[in-house]
Structure formats: structure tokens, C-alpha cells
Design an enzyme around this catalytic site. Structure first.
Site, short mmCIF file in Angstrom:
data_model
loop_
_atom_site.label_atom_id
_atom_site.label_comp_id
_atom_site.label_asym_id
_atom_site.label_seq_id
_atom_site.Cartn_x
_atom_site.Cartn_y
_atom_site.Cartn_z
N CYS A 87 0.85 -1.20 0.00
CA CYS A 87 0.00 0.00 0.00
C CYS A 87 0.88 1.24 0.00
O CYS A 87 1.99 1.23 0.55
CB CYS A 87 -0.90 0.01 1.24
SG CYS A 87 -2.22 -1.24 1.15
N CYS A 169 -3.61 0.13 -3.21
CA CYS A 169 -4.25 0.49 -1.94
C CYS A 169 -3.51 1.65 -1.28
O CYS A 169 -2.35 1.90 -1.57
CB CYS A 169 -4.31 -0.72 -1.00
SG CYS A 169 -2.77 -1.62 -0.81
#
Ligand code: N1C
Length: 268
Positions: A87, A169
Site C-alpha cells: 500500500c 491500496c
């Protein structure tokens, strides 16, 4: 006078397209890049079967019409090359191919698509097959504009770019070019594919860095109409949008190339 008849052996007859043909030594290049990536660039990725990956890649397009390529053709290849990007480390781009990869080279923890296995293997290559032959067409391949949009190369980039965006993400960054009139170009892969495949449940912010050519710096690119359009699309998708002009770390990279330029001469 004896007239000899010379019979030339014809090269395999493929359909003729308007674009350049398959890159010479395509198979050897993708195989070599697969081993380089998995053994040297990112050994932490763990074992990948490069022989199998190379075969899945060519199976996606050989003996097929290069103008009717589909996402399904590339599914077996996609399944063999899944890879997680942490992420906050996804870096997208549009019209900044050179600069974005210079930056990713320095900021090793960031991933552009070309820093993942599939993007690394295919970067800069061309390929297509022919329904009437089991071989690659090294003579010509469909041109995206003059022949067909669903050609084997374009469908590949659409398919891998879609997965890359879906998998992202946290904060996602995008490096855009503020020195072209359509900084956010609706026809680009970034606009058509990536923006619409970011998952708002996982991606809370898209952070744009808009870089201008150091040789002709103009006014605020973030306030341009095309960027307003991007902002609108993202607000409808519930993703926060931020925009920064001439992000300093990347400006420094531009200054490495043009150290004498006025905007590079001030003391840091
Ligand atoms: O159409 P673009 O840029 O907006 O595509 C860039 C965007 C990036 O965020 C990447 O994740 O889409 C992905 N991508 C590639 O990584 C890529 N590598 C090489 C899309 N296309 C890619 N290519 C080739 O460059 C491909 O042939 C495609 O047509 C161009 C896109 O360049 P662009 O218009 O500057």
C-alpha cells in the site's frame, strides 16, 4: 543460352499491417527479462516458472487474429504473474514515461507497472501473431490508430494496467505532464483504464504530481481544465484528489539533466 529458373523460397506470408512487426528475438528477450527480474531485480518475489510464463505469454497471441485480442487471451499469463505491491507504493503515469522511471529508479520502494514482473518483461516490445501461422509476425503488426484498437499489444497493456490499478491500496500517486495541452488525456490508459479501476474502499487518495518541462515552465498546471476534469471524476468515485505542481524531488532529477537552467541554479 540456358535460362535458369530460380525459385526463391518465400518467407511465411503473413497479413500486412501498418505498424512495425514483432521485436526481433521477442521470446528470448521476455524469457531473459523474466529470469533477470525474478533472480536479480526482486529475488524476494519467490519462485516463478519463467518457462511457463514465457509460454503463456506467446500462447496469448500466436495463431490468433491480432485485431481480435481479448483480456481472456491474457488470463493464463496474468494468473502466473500475480504480485503484491505494498500500500502507498503504486506510481501511475501518463506521458511521462522517461521521467517516471528515472524517479522510480531512485525511489526504489515505489512501483510503476514496469517495476512489476509483467511490465518489466513487456516494456518497449511489440508482438503479434497471425491466424494462418504458428509463428510471430516479424514483418508488421496492427497499428493502434490505422488498423485496430483491440490489437495484441494494446489489449495487453489495458489488461495489465487494469489489474495494477485494481490491486492498488492507500495513497496512489500519478506523475503527469504539465507541458502538453491535455495533461489528463481521456484517451490515455491512465484515464480510460486506471482511474476507473482504482477501488475507493482501498484507495483513499490520488495524489498528482504535475511536472513541466524545465525549459518552458508556465503557470499553474493543477488549475488547467483537464486536471479539473480528473478531480471531478475522482470526487464522483469518492476518492480524494490532491495536485502539486513541479514536485521538488522530481524537479531535482530534471536539474540533473539541465544543471545550468535558471530554475536549477539557486542554492538548495
Ligand atoms: O496511456 P498512458 O500513457 O496514460 O499509460 C500509462 C499508464 C501508466 O500508469 C502505466 O501503469 O498505463 C500503464 N502503462 C504502462 O505501464 C506502459 N508501459 C509501456 C500503459 N502503457 C504502457 N506502455 C506503452 O506506452 C503502451 O504501448 C502504451 O500504448 C503507451 C502509453 O503511453 P502514454 O500515453 O504516455
Amino acid at each position: 543460352v540456358v535460362v535458369g529458373i530460380v525459385m526463391w523460397r518465400q518467407p511465411p506470408q503473413h497479413q500486412e499491417w501498418k505498424g512495425a512487426g514483432t521485436t526481433a528475438h521477442f521470446y528470448e528477450i521476455i524469457l531473459g527479462r523474466c529470469y533477470t527480474y525474478t533472480q536479480i531485480v526482486r529475488p524476494e518475489l519467490g519462485h516463478k516458472d519463467c518457462q511457463k510464463i514465457g509460454k503463456a505469454f506467446t500462447d496469448a497471441f500466436l495463431s490468433k487474429d491480432p485485431c481480435s485480442s481479448t483480456e481472456q487471451d491474457y488470463q493464463p499469463l496474468m494468473e502466473l504473474t500475480n504480485q503484491t505491491v505494498p500500500c502507498d507504493k503504486t506510481l501511475l503515469w501518463s506521458k511521462t514515461n522517461e521521467l517516471v522511471h528515472e524517479y522510480a529508479w531512485v525511489q526504489r520502494e515505489l512501483f510503476t507497472l514496469e517495476n512489476t514482473l509483467l511490465g518489466y518483461m513487456a516494456d518497449g516490445l511489440r508482438w503479434c501473431g497471425d491466424p494462418g501461422s504458428p509463428e510471430m509476425n516479424y514483418q508488421s503488426c496492427p497499428d493502434r490508430w490505422k488498423d485496430c484498437s483491440n490489437n495484441s499489444v494494446s489489449v495487453f497493456w489495458n489488461t495489465v494496467s487494469k489489474r495494477f490499478a485494481e490491486d492498488a491500496c492507500g495513497v496512489v500517486r500519478v506523475l503527469l505532464n504539465g507541458s502538453v495541452h491535455n495533461t489528463f488525456d481521456e484517451r490515455s490508459t491512465f484515464a480510460r483504464v486506471e482511474v476507473f479501476n482504482l477501488h475507493p474502499e482501498k484507495v483513499h487518495t490520488l495524489q498528482a504530481w504535475v511536472m513541466q518541462d524545465i525549459r518552458n515552465i508556465s503557470s499553474d498546471s493543477c488549475s488547467h481544465a483537464s486536471i479539473k476534469n480528473l478531480k471531478l471524476i475522482l470526487s464522483k468515485r469518492n476518492i480524494t484528489f490532491t495536485c502539486e505542481n513541479n514536485y521538488r524531488p522530481i524537479r531535482f532529477l530534471q536539474c540533473v539533466k539541465y544543471p545550468d537552467h535558471s530554475s536549477c541554479r539557486s542554492k538548495i
